[in-house]
Enzyme design. Structure first.
Site, mmCIF file in Angstrom:
data_model
loop_
_atom_site.group_PDB
_atom_site.id
_atom_site.type_symbol
_atom_site.label_atom_id
_atom_site.label_comp_id
_atom_site.label_asym_id
_atom_site.label_seq_id
_atom_site.Cartn_x
_atom_site.Cartn_y
_atom_site.Cartn_z
ATOM 1 N N ASP A 1 0.854 -1.184 0.000
ATOM 2 C CA ASP A 1 0.000 0.000 0.000
ATOM 3 C C ASP A 1 0.888 1.231 0.000
ATOM 4 O O ASP A 1 2.085 1.147 0.308
ATOM 5 C CB ASP A 1 -0.933 -0.003 1.213
ATOM 6 C CG ASP A 1 -2.202 0.822 0.993
ATOM 7 O OD1 ASP A 1 -2.332 1.464 -0.068
ATOM 8 O OD2 ASP A 1 -3.067 0.816 1.890
ATOM 9 N N ASP A 2 0.296 2.373 -0.320
ATOM 10 C CA ASP A 2 1.054 3.615 -0.325
ATOM 11 C C ASP A 2 1.357 4.087 1.091
ATOM 12 O O ASP A 2 2.441 4.576 1.373
ATOM 13 C CB ASP A 2 0.333 4.702 -1.124
ATOM 14 C CG ASP A 2 -1.096 4.974 -0.660
ATOM 15 O OD1 ASP A 2 -1.630 4.225 0.192
ATOM 16 O OD2 ASP A 2 -1.710 5.933 -1.178
ATOM 17 N N ASP B 1 -2.056 4.626 7.846
ATOM 18 C CA ASP B 1 -2.425 5.778 8.665
ATOM 19 C C ASP B 1 -2.744 5.287 10.076
ATOM 20 O O ASP B 1 -1.889 5.266 10.949
ATOM 21 C CB ASP B 1 -3.598 6.506 8.018
ATOM 22 C CG ASP B 1 -3.917 7.843 8.659
ATOM 23 O OD1 ASP B 1 -3.666 8.003 9.880
ATOM 24 O OD2 ASP B 1 -4.432 8.727 7.978
#
Length: 165
Positions: A101-102, A105
């Site tokens: 994933d980028d 969070d």
């Protein structure tokens, strides 16, 4: 009171920077290759698709799939849920599978993904402190209150000069 301008609260990532960071992620993952090699890459859509493509290319992984998890509506986060699963006949429990994933969070998205593929290795390009424990490998950590502006979310435009007012 916050005296920063909106664009100063963010971490702006260009396509060049994303490419460099995703390649750095691949180099780190090369050292973590399981016996028998990586069987597949699963990109978390949509943000994980560009880094997953770069990682798959760098590590010569030909089987690439996606998992779609919705947890954001624009910039508002809600409960994460899967809206598209990868080919479970291919990924199984995740052994030998690399999830990319980028950004992590809060970790809610990865919590859902790890339940589906508990033996997979999870890698993100960027990580925030609250979600860092859900990731096995990442490249850059940013503060929890930083908003990352990815290149697919931006356009070049004029910005008024800041004159100290």
């Amino acid at each position: 009171m916050n005296d920063r301008l909106p664009h100063e609260r963010g971490f702006h990532v260009s396509w060049d920077q994303l490419h460099r960071d995703a390649r750095a992620l691949a180099w780190r993952l090369q050292a973590e290759t399981p016996d028998g090699g990586w069987r597949a890459v699963v990109a978390i859509t949509r943000g994980g698709m560009a880094p997953a493509m770069i990682v798959a290319r760098e590590l010569d992984i030909r089987t690439v799939d996606t998992i779609s998890v919705k947890s954001y509506d624009h910039q508002t986060q809600s409960a994460a849920h899967i809206i598209k699963s990868p080919d479970m006949d291919v990924v199984g429990d995740g052994a030998g599978v690399l999830i990319v994933d980028d950004l992590v969070d809060t970790g809610r998205t990865l919590e859902v993904v790890r339940k589906v593929m508990p033996k997979a290795r999870v890698a993100t390009v960027y990580a925030k402190p609250k979600g860092r424990g859900m990731v096995d490998t990442f490249v850059t950590e940013v503060s929890q209150d930083t908003w990352i502006f990815f290149p697919w979310d931006m356009a070049l435009q004029y910005v008024e000069p800041y004159r100290g007012t």
